[in-house]
Write a protein that holds these residues in place. Structure first.
Motif, mmCIF file in Angstrom:
data_model
loop_
_atom_site.group_PDB
_atom_site.id
_atom_site.type_symbol
_atom_site.label_atom_id
_atom_site.label_comp_id
_atom_site.label_asym_id
_atom_site.label_seq_id
_atom_site.Cartn_x
_atom_site.Cartn_y
_atom_site.Cartn_z
ATOM 1 N N ARG A 197 0.848 -1.187 0.000
ATOM 2 C CA ARG A 197 0.000 0.000 0.000
ATOM 3 C C ARG A 197 0.886 1.241 0.000
ATOM 4 N N ILE A 198 0.339 2.327 -0.506
ATOM 5 C CA ILE A 198 1.075 3.592 -0.495
ATOM 6 C C ILE A 198 1.072 4.124 0.930
ATOM 7 N N SER A 199 2.244 4.411 1.458
ATOM 8 C CA SER A 199 2.327 4.929 2.827
ATOM 9 C C SER A 199 2.705 6.405 2.884
ATOM 10 N N SER A 200 3.376 6.928 1.842
ATOM 11 C CA SER A 200 3.768 8.344 1.820
ATOM 12 C C SER A 200 3.862 8.835 0.387
ATOM 13 N N LEU A 201 3.562 10.129 0.211
ATOM 14 C CA LEU A 201 3.687 10.793 -1.080
ATOM 15 C C LEU A 201 4.509 12.063 -0.902
ATOM 16 N N TYR A 202 5.414 12.309 -1.822
ATOM 17 C CA TYR A 202 6.271 13.484 -1.752
ATOM 18 C C TYR A 202 6.360 14.175 -3.107
ATOM 19 N N VAL A 203 6.487 15.484 -3.061
ATOM 20 C CA VAL A 203 6.749 16.301 -4.235
ATOM 21 C C VAL A 203 7.974 17.145 -3.910
ATOM 22 N N HIS A 204 8.826 17.316 -4.894
ATOM 23 C CA HIS A 204 10.066 18.095 -4.755
ATOM 24 C C HIS A 204 9.964 19.265 -5.732
ATOM 25 N N PRO A 205 9.381 20.398 -5.319
ATOM 26 C CA PRO A 205 9.166 21.500 -6.266
ATOM 27 C C PRO A 205 10.443 22.011 -6.930
ATOM 28 N N ILE A 206 11.549 22.065 -6.172
ATOM 29 C CA ILE A 206 12.824 22.510 -6.722
ATOM 30 C C ILE A 206 13.805 21.348 -6.626
ATOM 31 N N LYS A 207 14.344 20.934 -7.742
ATOM 32 C CA LYS A 207 15.287 19.809 -7.768
ATOM 33 C C LYS A 207 16.388 20.022 -6.732
ATOM 34 N N SER A 208 16.627 19.007 -5.923
ATOM 35 C CA SER A 208 17.685 18.951 -4.911
ATOM 36 C C SER A 208 17.424 19.770 -3.658
ATOM 37 N N LEU A 209 16.251 20.396 -3.560
ATOM 38 C CA LEU A 209 15.884 21.021 -2.299
ATOM 39 C C LEU A 209 14.944 20.073 -1.556
ATOM 40 N N VAL A 210 14.493 20.485 -0.409
ATOM 41 C CA VAL A 210 13.661 19.664 0.457
ATOM 42 C C VAL A 210 12.353 19.250 -0.231
ATOM 43 N N SER A 211 11.846 18.103 0.169
ATOM 44 C CA SER A 211 10.570 17.623 -0.374
ATOM 45 C C SER A 211 9.412 18.169 0.455
ATOM 46 N N VAL A 212 8.223 18.039 -0.107
ATOM 47 C CA VAL A 212 6.999 18.426 0.571
ATOM 48 C C VAL A 212 6.117 17.180 0.637
ATOM 49 N N THR A 213 5.648 16.840 1.828
ATOM 50 C CA THR A 213 4.732 15.718 1.981
ATOM 51 C C THR A 213 3.351 16.163 1.527
ATOM 52 N N VAL A 214 2.709 15.337 0.699
ATOM 53 C CA VAL A 214 1.363 15.647 0.229
ATOM 54 C C VAL A 214 0.427 14.487 0.567
ATOM 55 N N GLN A 215 -0.851 14.801 0.709
ATOM 56 C CA GLN A 215 -1.852 13.781 1.020
ATOM 57 C C GLN A 215 -2.405 13.123 -0.235
ATOM 58 N N GLU A 216 -2.334 13.854 -1.335
ATOM 59 C CA GLU A 216 -2.757 13.310 -2.619
ATOM 60 C C GLU A 216 -1.839 13.870 -3.686
ATOM 61 N N MET A 217 -1.747 13.153 -4.797
ATOM 62 C CA MET A 217 -0.825 13.545 -5.847
ATOM 63 C C MET A 217 -1.596 13.687 -7.152
ATOM 64 N N VAL A 218 -1.498 14.858 -7.750
ATOM 65 C CA VAL A 218 -2.083 15.091 -9.064
ATOM 66 C C VAL A 218 -1.028 14.693 -10.085
ATOM 67 N N THR A 219 -1.388 13.819 -11.020
ATOM 68 C CA THR A 219 -0.423 13.364 -12.012
ATOM 69 C C THR A 219 -0.541 14.194 -13.282
ATOM 70 N N THR A 220 0.595 14.363 -13.968
ATOM 71 C CA THR A 220 0.651 15.109 -15.219
ATOM 72 C C THR A 220 1.396 14.262 -16.244
ATOM 73 N N ASP A 221 1.580 14.800 -17.420
ATOM 74 C CA ASP A 221 2.290 14.060 -18.469
ATOM 75 C C ASP A 221 3.770 13.867 -18.161
ATOM 76 N N ARG A 222 4.305 14.549 -17.139
ATOM 77 C CA ARG A 222 5.728 14.412 -16.817
ATOM 78 C C ARG A 222 5.979 14.149 -15.340
ATOM 79 N N GLY A 223 4.985 13.583 -14.659
ATOM 80 C CA GLY A 223 5.155 13.240 -13.243
ATOM 81 C C GLY A 223 4.143 13.941 -12.371
#
Length: 188
Positions: free
Chosen positions: A2-28
């Motif tokens: 099961r999915i236990s955590s979701l993360y988004v990294h708005p700026i490459k190599s900076l800190v991630s942001v924990t999200v409760q849901e993930m919107v998918t796009t054509d590139r991630g």
């Protein structure tokens, strides 16, 4: 599994942001690695060569990021740009079109890092293809290391840490999706 955590990294190599849901796009995942810091030659920089990137903080809200650093005050940057100065940047072997935004952002990051950098954004009109040997031929990604999503199993990290003298945390691998349950490396 099961999915236990979701993360988004708005700026490459900076800190991630924990999200409760993930919107998918054509590139991630939406807003994942659409921003990146580049050096004066337009080449991407990462924590591998600039470990001080780990010192930035990042909070997301109302389509904006608030970014902080111990050597500087905070700045606000939108999660997406509608326009910018076009330039070509390099991430690994890929050379892609990007937009440079407000020069004040570049100055802020350059001061915090004590080196000349620019903050660039990947607009939708820019296309970076994944390695077709491992994915669909026309699949896209953003400023990731290679593919739109990184999935890691908690059991895989537990297996690795059992063999290390100093355990490492999950965020060291910068995943988008963490799964629990199942055997080590079942996500492969």
């Amino acid at each position: 599994m099961r999915i236990s955590s979701l993360y988004v990294h708005p700026i490459k190599s900076l800190v991630s942001v924990t999200v409760q849901e993930m919107v998918t796009t054509d590139r991630g995942a939406r807003h994942d690695r659409r921003w990146m810091l580049v050096d004066a030659q337009g080449r991407f920089i990462t924590q591998r060569e600039h470990p001080e990137l780990v010192r930035f903080s990042l909070e997301v809200g109302n389509e904006r990021m608030v970014i902080g650093h111990p050597k500087a005050s905070t700045i606000e940057v939108p999660l997406a740009l509608d326009k910018g100065t076009e330039l070509r940047v390099q991430v690994w072997s890929s050379k892609v079109k990007a937009w440079q935004g407000d020069p004040a952002w570049d100055r802020w990051f350059s001061e915090a890092l004590a080196t000349d950098v620019r903050l660039v954004y990947m607009p939708d009109m820019s296309e970076r293809r994944v390695n077709w040997y491992y994915a669909k031929r026309k699949a896209l990604t953003a400023f990731t290391d290679g593919y739109p999503y990184l999935v890691i199993g908690q059991a895989s990290l537990d297996d690795l840490n059992a063999r290390l003298s100093t355990p490492v945390p999950m965020d060291r691998f910068r995943p988008n999706i963490v799964v629990s349950g199942g055997e080590a490396f079942a996500e492969d």
